[in-house]
Write an enzyme that holds these catalytic residues in place. Structure first.
Site, PDB file in Angstrom:
ATOM      1  N   LYS A 212       0.793  -1.207  -0.020  1.00  0.00           N
ATOM      2  CA  LYS A 212       0.096   0.247   0.033  1.00  0.00           C
ATOM      3  C   LYS A 212       0.860   1.310   0.073  1.00  0.00           C
ATOM      4  CE  LYS A 212      -3.610   2.335   2.769  1.00  0.00           C
ATOM      5  NZ  LYS A 212      -4.634   2.362   3.772  1.00  0.00           N
TER       6      LYS A 212
ATOM      7  N   LYS B 209      -2.179  -1.539  -4.061  1.00  0.00           N
ATOM      8  CA  LYS B 209      -3.201  -0.407  -3.958  1.00  0.00           C
ATOM      9  C   LYS B 209      -2.089   0.821  -4.109  1.00  0.00           C
ATOM     10  CE  LYS B 209      -6.055   2.065  -0.552  1.00  0.00           C
ATOM     11  NZ  LYS B 209      -6.762   2.238   0.669  1.00  0.00           N
TER      12      LYS B 209
HETATM   13 ZN   LIG Z   1      -5.537   3.685   8.121  1.00  0.00          ZN
END
Ligand SMILES: [Zn+2]
Length: 327
Positions: free
Chosen positions: A199, A252
């Site tokens: 992420k 992501k």
């Molecule tokens: Zn968070």
């Protein structure tokens, strides 16, 4: 010998021919719709930066989930917006927290729909960070190991409410192992962990922060989310999450990181997920509103590209629209 023996255009002469040789297909069953659940009743609070998306009270959320299930969409992932926030993120792991109540209601009404939960603290902390903030030598930062306790408690509370899968998005080190151990200790041996493994600290989360009311009140998230420049480190993160017991791995955002989706697909033999985030969604809408892009085609092309790169499961705000387009 190439041309004139090889003429690739032969296989593009008609839609029937193109359909015959198409390599990549979108399936509604592999799409997951992110939804925002808030307190109250009959609430449908429009999110201005994300056209068509809204914060929903539980009764409205249930209706939305019924509709999404009828369209054949594979699942939903829930983000809770609590009534009050505090320094300890107590709403994240409260047994009667907003997400826990929502999971319970949705699973009761639509048992066939996969309900995932986002496991993080940023919607629940008064400062908007993803974990416990501590001060060290005048610098505020998120304390990794103290945060693991909150995450483990949160994941267990979601599983107790009936969640089919938990998805930690905090980017603390060791969170997958901590959550796995806590789930197992509570008897949830069969609850999978969908790790937001790679992420990135991305600008494309902008609209989400309005949606989830989770903007950090000071600083930013770069001491825990990844540097967009680092691809090898992303693979390392994924490998660690896998070792700790992750069942699925997520990249992501999606479109700016297709190279990593592909590398993850080639390297790991678990399902690879990708999150087409709010900024990716809203950019397409904004261009369409200006008449610069065709909305449906941009939606389908972006998601087909994410699939082609290797994502089996895609989190996208377009999920119902895609299902309708494919019907
Ligand atoms: Zn968070």
């Amino acid at each position: 010998m190439s041309f004139p023996v090889h003429r690739p255009r032969r296989l593009r002469v008609s839609e029937s021919m193109r359909r015959l040789v198409r390599e990549t297909h979108l399936e509604p069953s592999q799409l997951v719709l992110p939804l925002f659940v808030c307190p109250g009743e009959g609430v449908r609070k429009t999110i201005s930066s994300m056209p068509g998306q809204a914060q929903l009270s539980i009764d409205q959320l249930v209706k939305e989930c019924e509709a999404v299930h009828a369209l054949g969409v594979g699942g939903v992932i829930l983000f809770g917006i609590p009534e009050t926030k505090d320094e300890e993120a107590s709403g994240a792991y409260a047994e009667d927290g907003i997400t826990q109540q929502a999971v319970h209601a949705v699973k009761r009404a639509v048992p066939g729909l996969i309900v995932m939960t986002d496991v993080c603290n940023c919607e629940y902390t008064s400062h908007g960070h993803c974990g416990k903030v501590v001060e060290r030598g005048g610098v505020h930062d998120v304390d990794n190991d103290a945060t693991l306790e909150w995450l483990a408690k949160t994941a267990v509370s979601h599983a107790r409410a009936g969640a089919d899968m938990v998805a930690p998005s905090d980017m603390m080190d060791g969170r997958v192992a901590a959550i796995r151990a806590a789930l197992d200790a509570d008897g949830f041996l069969d609850t999978p962990i969908f790790a937001y493994a790679a992420k990135f600290a991305s600008v494309f989360y902008g609209p989400f922060r309005e949606a989830a009311e989770s903007t950090p009140q000071f600083g930013d998230r770069r001491s825990y989310q990844m540097d967009p420049a680092n691809g090898r480190e992303a693979l390392h993160e994924m490998e660690l999450d896998l070792e700790e017991g992750a069942d699925l791995l997520m990249v992501k955002p999606a479109l700016p990181y297709l190279d990593l989706i592909r590398q993850a697909r080639d390297r790991f033999d678990v399902p690879i997920g990708a999150y087409q985030v709010s900024g990716e969604f809203s950019m397409i809408h904004a261009a369409a509103r200006n008449g610069w892009l065709d909305l449906d085609r941009a939606m389908m092309e972006s998601l087909t590209s994410i699939r082609r790169a290797g994502a089996g499961v895609i989190l996208t705000y377009f999920a119902p629209d895609v299902a309708r387009a494919l019907a």
